[in-house]
Design an enzyme around this catalytic site. Structure first.
Site, PDB file in Angstrom:
ATOM      1  N   ASP A  83       0.846  -1.195   0.000  1.00  0.00           N
ATOM      2  CA  ASP A  83       0.000   0.000   0.000  1.00  0.00           C
ATOM      3  C   ASP A  83       0.888   1.255   0.000  1.00  0.00           C
ATOM      4  OD1 ASP A  83      -2.382   1.445   0.213  1.00  0.00           O
ATOM      5  OD2 ASP A  83      -2.370   1.381   2.411  1.00  0.00           O
ATOM      6  N   HIS A  84       0.629   2.176  -0.897  1.00  0.00           N
ATOM      7  CA  HIS A  84       1.375   3.450  -0.955  1.00  0.00           C
ATOM      8  C   HIS A  84       2.890   3.261  -0.996  1.00  0.00           C
ATOM      9  CE1 HIS A  84      -2.128   6.018  -0.480  1.00  0.00           C
ATOM     10  NE2 HIS A  84      -2.553   5.180   0.453  1.00  0.00           N
TER      11      HIS A  84
HETATM   12  O1  13P Z   1      -6.685   4.165   1.839  1.00  0.00           O
HETATM   13  C1  13P Z   1      -6.383   3.500   2.798  1.00  0.00           C
HETATM   14  C2  13P Z   1      -5.171   2.669   2.771  1.00  0.00           C
HETATM   15  O2  13P Z   1      -4.422   2.911   1.622  1.00  0.00           O
HETATM   16  C3  13P Z   1      -7.212   3.441   4.051  1.00  0.00           C
HETATM   17  O3  13P Z   1      -8.147   4.468   4.120  1.00  0.00           O
HETATM   18  P1  13P Z   1      -8.958   4.744   5.494  1.00  0.00           P
HETATM   19  O4  13P Z   1      -8.067   5.612   6.349  1.00  0.00           O
HETATM   20  O5  13P Z   1     -10.192   5.488   5.102  1.00  0.00           O
HETATM   21  O6  13P Z   1      -9.251   3.442   6.119  1.00  0.00           O
HETATM   22  O1  G3H Z   2      -3.257   5.097   3.663  1.00  0.00           O
HETATM   23  C1  G3H Z   2      -2.722   4.803   4.719  1.00  0.00           C
HETATM   24  C2  G3H Z   2      -3.049   3.514   5.372  1.00  0.00           C
HETATM   25  O2  G3H Z   2      -4.139   3.648   6.265  1.00  0.00           O
HETATM   26  C3  G3H Z   2      -1.837   2.975   6.061  1.00  0.00           C
HETATM   27  O3  G3H Z   2      -1.544   3.746   7.172  1.00  0.00           O
HETATM   28  P1  G3H Z   2      -0.084   3.668   7.849  1.00  0.00           P
HETATM   29  O4  G3H Z   2       0.857   4.322   6.859  1.00  0.00           O
HETATM   30  O5  G3H Z   2      -0.222   4.422   9.134  1.00  0.00           O
HETATM   31  O6  G3H Z   2       0.217   2.205   8.043  1.00  0.00           O
HETATM   32 ZN    ZN Z   3      -4.545   4.867   0.873  1.00  0.00          ZN
HETATM   33 ZN    ZN Z   4      -1.477   8.914  -2.345  1.00  0.00          ZN
END
Ligand code: 13P
Ligand code: G3H
Ligand code: ZN
Ligand code: ZN
Length: 322
Positions: A83-84
């Site tokens: 993620d990201h």
């Molecule tokens: O986009 C997210 C993780 O990449 C999570 O979004 P929320 O903070 O709305 O749960």
């Molecule tokens: O978009 C962010 C997700 O909720 C992940 O959050 P985090 O970077 O604190 O793990």
């Molecule tokens: Zn996100």
């Molecule tokens: Zn982004």
């Protein structure tokens, strides 16, 4: 079955008018709560890991926890997604380290640079059988310790998406249509109030989603920042020593609507945190004498499972699709 990519999942979700849930995992109880829910309702599943999750729990622990879930849920397709991903190196490390999908998030960079970085990740990922999510537009809210203000955030420009996708070769695209990261998605002055006095956020920009999907027919779209911030858990937190004023999320009906359209992946993290924290706060308030982590993590895990089941059936519509 072994870990899968999201290719097949997204194709079926697009055609079937539903979305796959992408839930963030940070520890064993979260992995168990999510995957037990998916198994019970036979839903395909994306487990995603952020840079912060890797820093907290360590890459190997997270991969092995997910591999354990794959063994426990042999009938459910599960993808493991970064993620990201902030840069090529992090994506490469996840591709080399067993992930089946990565996100490269260069959305804060200028358009040409976003294309350049994304294209490089796609080349490496595709060479290794891994799929890539990219992002155009900037969501408000908190993401990897970076706070994006409402002023800095901006919607995706639909006129950019065809060039971006054709030049990068990405497999899915995250867009900004008014969702936001975290539990404080909107300020009180961005919202109206309903008859109960609760904050009602501005509606998602379905016109932008519509324009994007016309320009990218059949192409899977991703929504980040899609927690609904259930008020029962905000209340549970606030009634048990917490302080989360004006925490508000995306209404479930709007997410269900997006899932019927081109949105194939919906990201949820904050709601899991709220369920876990609310449950544990309440447990401690009711049992100040208890100190065995298993005693408070067990109901927390059970409530995550219930919440995820609800989302799979009523928000994502992916139950029975495994
Ligand atoms: O986009 C997210 C993780 O990449 C999570 O979004 P929320 O903070 O709305 O749960
Ligand atoms: O978009 C962010 C997700 O909720 C992940 O959050 P985090 O970077 O604190 O793990
Ligand atoms: Zn996100
Ligand atoms: Zn982004």
């Amino acid at each position: 079955m072994p870990l899968v990519t999201t290719k097949e999942m997204f194709r079926k979700a697009y055609d079937g008018g539903y979305a796959i849930g992408a839930f963030n995992v940070n520890n064993m109880e979260i992995v168990q709560g999510i995957t037990e829910a998916a198994r019970e309702v036979r839903a395909p599943m994306i487990l995603q890991v952020s840079k912060g999750a890797r820093a907290y729990a360590n890459h190997t622990y997270l991969v092995k926890l997910v591999e354990a879930a794959v063994i426990e849920c042999p009938e459910i397709p599960i993808a493991l997604h970064l993620d990201h991903g902030p840069d090529f190196e992090t994506c490469k490390s996840c591709i080399d380290g067993g992930f089946t999908s990565v996100m490269i998030d260069a959305s804060s960079k200028p358009f040409a640079e976003n294309i350049e970085i994304t294209r490089k990740v796609v080349e490496y990922a595709h060479d290794h059988g891994v799929v890539v999510e990219a992002e155009l537009g900037a969501l408000a809210g908190i993401e990897d310790d970076v706070q994006v203000s409402a002023e800095e955030s901006h919607y995706t420009h639909p006129e950019e998406v065809e060039e971006f996708v054709s030049k990068t070769g990405c497999d899915s695209l995250a867009i900004a249509i008014g969702t936001s990261h975290g539990a404080y998605k909107f300020t009180a002055d961005q919202c109206t109030r309903n008859e109960k006095g609760e904050l009602v956020p501005p509606p998602l920009r379905f016109d932008i989603l519509d324009e994007v999907s016309k320009r990218l027919p059949g192409f899977p779209i991703v929504l980040h920042g899609s927690s609904s911030v259930p008020q029962e858990y905000v209340k549970m937190i606030n009634e048990n020593g917490g302080k989360m004023p004006d925490a508000v999320g995306i209404p479930e009906e709007q997410l269900r609507q997006a899932a019927r359209l081109a949105v194939c992946k919906i990201n949820i993290d904050s709601d899991l945190r709220l369920a876990m924290t609310g449950t544990i706060r309440q447990f401690f308030a009711e049992h100040p004498d208890k100190f065995d982590p298993r005693e408070y993590l067990k109901p927390a895990r059970a409530n995550i499972k219930e919440m995820v089941k609800h989302k799979l059936i009523h928000v994502l519509g992916c139950d029975g699709k495994a």
